[in-house]
Scaffold this active site. Structure first.
Site, PDB file in Angstrom:
ATOM      1  N   LYS A  45      -0.539  -3.873  -4.912  1.00 16.61           N
ATOM      2  CA  LYS A  45      -0.557  -3.565  -3.483  1.00 16.61           C
ATOM      3  C   LYS A  45       0.392  -2.415  -3.138  1.00 16.61           C
ATOM      4  O   LYS A  45       0.126  -1.635  -2.218  1.00 16.61           O
ATOM      5  CB  LYS A  45      -0.201  -4.821  -2.681  1.00 16.61           C
ATOM      6  CG  LYS A  45      -1.282  -5.887  -2.688  1.00 16.61           C
ATOM      7  CD  LYS A  45      -2.583  -5.376  -2.111  1.00 16.61           C
ATOM      8  CE  LYS A  45      -3.586  -6.483  -1.862  1.00 16.61           C
ATOM      9  NZ  LYS A  45      -4.877  -5.966  -1.354  1.00 16.61           N
ATOM     10  N   TYR A  69       0.273  -8.817  -8.282  1.00 22.42           N
ATOM     11  CA  TYR A  69      -0.291  -8.550  -6.962  1.00 22.42           C
ATOM     12  C   TYR A  69       0.576  -7.564  -6.177  1.00 22.42           C
ATOM     13  O   TYR A  69       0.074  -6.601  -5.580  1.00 22.42           O
ATOM     14  CB  TYR A  69      -0.428  -9.874  -6.216  1.00 22.42           C
ATOM     15  CG  TYR A  69      -0.918  -9.796  -4.803  1.00 22.42           C
ATOM     16  CD1 TYR A  69      -2.258  -9.580  -4.519  1.00 22.42           C
ATOM     17  CD2 TYR A  69      -0.043  -9.998  -3.740  1.00 22.42           C
ATOM     18  CE1 TYR A  69      -2.711  -9.547  -3.212  1.00 22.42           C
ATOM     19  CE2 TYR A  69      -0.480  -9.973  -2.431  1.00 22.42           C
ATOM     20  CZ  TYR A  69      -1.820  -9.742  -2.163  1.00 22.42           C
ATOM     21  OH  TYR A  69      -2.264  -9.713  -0.856  1.00 22.42           O
TER      22      TYR A  69
END
Length: 304
Positions: free
Chosen positions: A175, A171
């Site tokens: 991001k 993640y």
């Protein structure tokens, strides 16, 4: 009274719940026509029988606004193309793309599977690029045809992408990629009348509450007073970034939490020492020590 984005056509991905839902409702409240995209996936991206996008569209229409459902997979190339086509075919144009959709498959790097890495990077990073790419192609064609373009893209990064987050390597990497994609796209699309910015929001959603522990406790709703972790706190900045007022703002990442807005300052040229010739490896110990002593201290990784 007219709204800030009257008549503008907005696509919001992952808009069935949480922050995306708040964005869709906020845009509609300010006069926008909204394409509400959501595939009704679970927190881990698995398929469900729910149709949250339809509920959001019903809310918007009940309040007198205009909205339409789109259920395409935003990380699928053809699905992303159809998402943009839905806006143009339904409302005759596209002015704003808000990339928001995502899910989690958290695990420490040493135990993470290839599939867990691929799935999260696909949905977050490719799921930002694919709609961006098709929207950009539409706006470029409009610009080349001599039709004025005053368009906006708002991406969704994360504090995990800016500082890292223990147990969220897939993640965090995705991001971080979104933050850099924002800077890249802002530079490439400015000549077509398109600005590109990103937010790194902190709010109470299925993903943050599901994380448990200290994070879940911090995200809990207060018994009374201002709810700093409400998803609705994130949307005002996103609506403003989608308006014509924001035309001079591009290539920026904003951290948003409660009533606080922060401009994130990412990679910059820091302290430098130039020998004017090739370094010998044995020389570099004291050089690096001096440079690090002069440099700003990095932000701590979440969870450390």
């Amino acid at each position: 009274m007219s709204g800030l984005v009257d008549g503008r056509v907005v696509v919001v991905t992952g808009a069935g719940r949480g922050i995306g839902r708040a964005h869709a409702l906020a845009f509609a409240a300010e006069g926008a026509k909204v394409v509400v995209n959501d595939i009704g996936a679970g927190l881990d991206g698995s398929s469900t029988e729910e149709h949250p996008a339809e509920q959001v569209v019903s809310e918007i229409r009940a309040a007198g606004g205009e909205a339409v459902v789109n259920g395409d997979d935003i990380a699928d190339w053809d699905g992303a193309a159809n998402l943009i086509r839905t806006a143009v075919d339904t409302f005759g144009r596209l002015d704003v793309l808000v990339n928001n959709a995502g899910f989690l498959r958290d695990r420490m790097l040493v135990g993470m599977s290839e599939q867990e890495w691929d799935d999260v990077v696909r949905v977050h990073l490719k799921g930002h690029f694919a709609p961006l790419r098709h929207a950009a192609a539409y706006w470029r064609a409009e610009s080349k045809a001599g039709r004025p373009v005053d368009a906006r893209i708002v991406n969704t990064s994360s504090g995990a992408g800016l500082q890292g987050s223990i147990g969220q390597g897939n993640y965090a990497a995705a991001k971080a990629g979104i933050a850099e994609l924002t800077i890249q796209a802002a530079a490439e699309l400015k000549n077509y009348g398109v600005t590109v910015n990103a937010i790194a929001p902190a709010a109470r959603t299925r993903m943050t509450v599901g994380a448990g522990g200290a994070m879940a406790e911090a995200m809990a709703a207060p018994e009374q007073g201002f709810d700093a972790m409400a998803p609705e706190n994130i949307s005002p900045l996103v609506v403003w970034l989608g308006s014509v007022e924001s035309s001079e703002v591009t290539g920026r990442v904003f951290e948003v939490e409660g009533g606080k807005v922060t401009v994130a300052e990412g990679w910059r040229h820091g302290p430098t020492q130039d020998k004017g010739d090739r370094w010998d490896p044995k020389e570099l110990g004291p050089v690096v020590e001096k440079l690090l002593a002069e440099a700003a201290v990095p932000e701590p990784v979440y969870g450390t």
